[in-house]
Write a protein that holds these residues in place. Structure first.
Motif, PDB file in Angstrom:
ATOM      1  N   ASP A 146      12.466   4.601   6.009  1.00  0.00           N
ATOM      2  CA  ASP A 146      12.214   5.896   5.382  1.00  0.00           C
ATOM      3  C   ASP A 146      13.525   6.588   5.010  1.00  0.00           C
ATOM      4  O   ASP A 146      13.621   7.225   3.953  1.00  0.00           O
ATOM      5  N   SER A 183       7.200  -2.722  -7.180  1.00  0.00           N
ATOM      6  CA  SER A 183       5.913  -2.446  -6.550  1.00  0.00           C
ATOM      7  C   SER A 183       5.213  -3.773  -6.286  1.00  0.00           C
ATOM      8  O   SER A 183       5.648  -4.821  -6.769  1.00  0.00           O
ATOM      9  N   GLN A 201      10.621   1.732  10.982  1.00  0.00           N
ATOM     10  CA  GLN A 201      10.027   2.564   9.936  1.00  0.00           C
ATOM     11  C   GLN A 201      10.913   3.769   9.626  1.00  0.00           C
ATOM     12  O   GLN A 201      11.079   4.145   8.460  1.00  0.00           O
ATOM     13  N   ARG A 204       0.813  -1.213   0.000  1.00  0.00           N
ATOM     14  CA  ARG A 204       0.000   0.000   0.000  1.00  0.00           C
ATOM     15  C   ARG A 204       0.855   1.276   0.000  1.00  0.00           C
ATOM     16  O   ARG A 204       0.392   2.338   0.443  1.00  0.00           O
ATOM     17  N   GLN A 205       2.081   1.157  -0.478  1.00  0.00           N
ATOM     18  CA  GLN A 205       2.980   2.300  -0.569  1.00  0.00           C
ATOM     19  C   GLN A 205       3.446   2.455  -2.015  1.00  0.00           C
ATOM     20  O   GLN A 205       3.320   1.540  -2.828  1.00  0.00           O
ATOM     21  N   ARG A 257      14.830   5.010   1.854  1.00  0.00           N
ATOM     22  CA  ARG A 257      14.078   5.489   0.689  1.00  0.00           C
ATOM     23  C   ARG A 257      14.513   6.884   0.282  1.00  0.00           C
ATOM     24  O   ARG A 257      14.677   7.181  -0.901  1.00  0.00           O
TER      25      ARG A 257
END
Length: 282
Positions: A275, A85, A271, A37-38, A278
């Motif tokens: 992040d 994805s 998380q 869902r990202q 990313r």
């Protein structure tokens, strides 16, 4: 003729289409935790994350390739940059998997005393079907106290698709009801399920993660992914027997409480680490 219940190690290795190998297992956990869902993520980010978890770049690339080949992930390329994805099949997989993994709390709901009983005979000439049947029924939480008979305290267990897939409809019968006046119900349960083996696996989980004390976002990222990977087998190998058939106190509750505690303690830091990966684009 009675037989010993299937050992948990046998069930774990028998699950059809299992992806619990180290590289693919870790990658599945990563995708379920951080990509589901990202937006798509650069493949280089996933490789860096898997390397932080102890995999080589080659192993990471192979795992990514296999999951794209399986249709769980989808790869795209813009120039020299590749991204990953979640594919439609993966969306369904993670929808179900996350609900099972994080919805499993070790508690036992009230039981109405009814058993689902399945009688099924597989001809000797269909040994592969017999192996598939045993592993699928075991992963539905069913146990076999004697050859040819499978039982579950969950009257609505979805056994019909398994029987139909193997074309065993004419060789199988099922019924639902309470335990009769002959025999020992608790002994039947012990014969059908390896409760001691399950308790030992819960004890290993507690011993491993109960004393783990990671420091900093990077260490907590590694610990969190390993925690989820270790926990995700329990919703499938725990038959969720009624409390009356389990030792009191039941160690599964302690393991679930530890899982909730460590998830809350390590999840936010994990998380943050993801992040940061990313943003850096590895």
């Amino acid at each position: 003729m009675s037989r010993a219940p299937l050992k948990l190690a046998e069930i774990a290795t028998a699950r059809p289409r299992s992806r619990d190998g180290s590289a693919q297992g870790l990658l599945l956990v990563l995708l379920g935790l951080f990509l589901w869902r990202q937006p798509p993520v650069k493949t280089a980010v996933l490789i860096a994350a898997l390397e932080a978890l102890g995999l080589t770049e080659n192993a990471a690339r192979k795992a990514i390739h296999r999951l794209t080949q399986d249709g769980i992930a989808a790869a795209t390329r813009e120039g020299r940059e590749a991204s990953l994805s979640i594919a439609p099949a993966g969306e369904a997989l993670f929808e179900e998997g996350n609900a099972q993994v994080f919805g499993f709390d070790g508690e036992r709901a009230d039981w109405d005393g009814r058993w689902l009983v399945l009688s099924v005979s597989v001809p000797e000439s269909q040994r592969m079907n017999r192996h598939y049947l045993q592993s699928r029924l075991a992963w539905l939480g069913m146990g076999s106290p004697v050859p040819g008979i499978w039982i579950s305290p969950h009257a609505g267990a979805p056994i019909h698709p398994v029987i139909e897939k193997l074309g065993l409809g004419t060789l199988a019968s099922s019924w639902v009801g309470g335990f009769g006046p002959v025999g020992d119900e608790a002994a039947m349960v012990r014969q059908a399920w390896d409760i001691d083996g399950l308790a030992a696996l819960y004890a290993e989980f507690i011993a491993r993660f109960g004393k783990l004390a990671p420091v900093g976002d990077a260490e907590r990222f590694v610990a969190y992914v390993q925690l989820v990977q270790a926990w995700r087998r329990f919703p499938f190998i725990d038959p969720k027997l009624p409390a009356r058939f389990l030792p009191d106190p039941w160690i599964g509750r302690d393991a679930a409480a530890l899982m909730r505690d460590r998830r809350g303690a390590w999840g936010p830091a994990a998380q943050r680490y993801w992040d940061a990966l990313r943003r850096g684009g590895a």
